[in-house]
Write an enzyme that holds these catalytic residues in place. Structure first.
Site, PDB file in Angstrom:
ATOM      1  N   ASN A 200       0.808  -1.222   0.000  1.00 51.63           N
ATOM      2  CA  ASN A 200       0.000   0.000   0.000  1.00 51.63           C
ATOM      3  C   ASN A 200       0.844   1.276   0.000  1.00 51.63           C
ATOM      4  OD1 ASN A 200       1.037  -0.001   2.593  1.00 51.63           O
ATOM      5  ND2 ASN A 200      -0.914   0.343   3.619  1.00 51.63           N
ATOM      6  N   LYS A 201       2.159   1.142  -0.126  1.00 45.75           N
ATOM      7  CA  LYS A 201       3.034   2.312  -0.038  1.00 45.75           C
ATOM      8  C   LYS A 201       3.096   3.073  -1.372  1.00 45.75           C
ATOM      9  CE  LYS A 201       4.382   1.787   4.261  1.00 45.75           C
ATOM     10  NZ  LYS A 201       3.637   0.598   4.689  1.00 45.75           N
ATOM     11  N   ASN A 202       3.609   4.308  -1.312  1.00 47.74           N
ATOM     12  CA  ASN A 202       3.742   5.130  -2.528  1.00 47.74           C
ATOM     13  C   ASN A 202       4.624   4.452  -3.559  1.00 47.74           C
ATOM     14  OD1 ASN A 202       2.683   6.771  -0.450  1.00 47.74           O
ATOM     15  ND2 ASN A 202       3.390   8.617  -1.483  1.00 47.74           N
TER      16      ASN A 202
END
Length: 397
Positions: A200-202
């Site tokens: 879910n990270k950038n």
């Protein structure tokens, strides 16, 4: 109410979840990732090797640091940082309670104890120089600030506290690749910066992590620790650079593989673009939600350049967060809580607090709500989330 269908920019893919009308986050990728992964699959070398080397060089160049060390995940990065700094039994490390539990867990695994600092306010849910200084004891060896939601802490002031007290700084930059404070990138302010590339990270490669440092001795130690303490890796021996190896430290198997490194290298090229899209969507949220007695949007007067990893609202004291989340779920809007305070988990309850007040953290733990945010999110989707939130708050009071 009719929620919008998916609308994705040309060339940009997402996972198109069928479980949520508007999911909390979406994987963004293009055919470039597919081609790069396919090339690695066909290369015959999948474990840690040339792709990991290339990724590390790319991070060093982008961030202007001397050393980048890719590892298996963000938790491994934090653990290696504390071990490399010699954090051990009898020591304390100051870290926020309003974060994921990884930092606290890894501190404990060194034998040290996490000492939790409060965040500055409900408006700025970041640890500050003032809250950190209140948590310092004679046992403090290290500060681990976390750039919550992709918004950098005031690192000038925190670095000054660390210098005055002779403390190490390990930056938890899991939320903040590409974010800056006073023009300097998150991860570059401390002795070691730690990144996470969870799904879910950038930036993501499903699971992965990375450390950055300008300290030559620390870099050497980190590289040894990530691969069993061996001074020669399998890739080096495959290239004929060595025939055997020595073990000078009792290390771990925290290596990143070439498949994930290749995926991440491609993702890195889109980071600035995706962060701009995230910031634009946060602006949409702020414009549509406006001012209301039933919620507030943190970081309204923030002075840094954020990565906008999370979109959060702080609900009014009289609003039932659980009822709001249930209502939004029933309307197909996924929400979450970032984060339940660590010191309130059953294992951590009371640990290293010694009566130290965490009033802002506990208030946020009751009232903060995370709503959807991802680069391919449309204006219609943002409007729909805001409309459902308004309706949910009416029913949750």
């Amino acid at each position: 109410m009719s929620l919008p269908k998916w609308n994705t920019a040309p060339g940009l893919q997402n996972s198109k979840s069928h479980e949520w009308r508007v999911p909390l986050s979406e994987l963004n990728w293009s055919e470039d990732e597919v081609q790069r992964i396919t090339a690695v699959l066909r290369s015959g070398w999948w474990t840690s090797g040339p792709e990991v080397d290339a990724l590390e060089r790319a991070f060093e160049s982008r961030m202007g640091v001397r050393h980048a060390i890719a590892v298996a995940n963000g938790t491994a990065a934090l653990h290696l940082a504390f071990v490399a700094l010699g954090i051990a039994a009898g020591d304390e490390v100051i870290t926020p309670s309003l974060t994921f539990v990884a930092a606290a867990n890894t501190i404990l695994h060194t034998g040290a104890v996490p000492r939790f600092a409060d965040v500055h306010s409900l408006e700025i849910p970041l640890v500050s120089a003032e809250t950190i200084e209140k948590a310092i004891t004679p046992k403090t060896r290290c500060i681990c600030p976390m750039h919550y939601g992709g918004y950098a802490c005031d690192m000038d002031a925190i670095a000054d506290v660390a210098r005055r007290h002779g403390l190490w700084i390990v930056e938890d930059a899991a939320h903040s690749p590409g974010a800056t404070w006073n023009g300097k990138q998150c991860g570059c302010w401390g002795d070691i910066g730690c990144f996470s590339f969870f799904g879910n990270k950038n930036l993501t490669c499903a699971e992965g992590g990375l450390l950055v440092t300008d300290n030559e001795d620390l870099a050497k130690k980190l590289r040894l620790l990530r691969s069993h303490g061996m001074d020669s890796l399998t890739w080096h021996r495959f290239q004929g650079h060595s025939f055997s190896y020595d073990v000078s430290l009792p290390g771990f198997n925290y290596r990143m593989d070439d498949l994930r490194a290749a995926l991440l290298h491609v993702q890195l090229q889109s980071l600035d673009h995706w962060n701009r899209l995230r910031r634009e969507r946060v602006r949409w949220y702020r414009e549509i939600l406006g001012a209301d007695e039933n919620w507030a949007v943190p970081f309204a007067n923030y002075g840094g350049d954020p990565a906008c990893h999370l979109m959060t609202v702080v609900l009014g004291e009289n609003v039932s967060r659980m009822e709001v989340m249930r209502f939004m779920r029933d309307q197909g809007i996924q929400t979450s809580i970032h984060y339940p305070p660590i010191h309130q988990f059953s294992f951590y309850r009371g640990l290293a607090r010694d009566g130290h007040a965490l009033e802002n953290t506990e208030a946020l733990g009751r009232r903060i709500l995370t709503v959807p945010l991802f680069p391919s999110m449309t204006y219609e989707q943002v409007s729909a989330v805001c409309e459902v939130l308004r309706d949910a708050v009416k029913g949750g009071k």
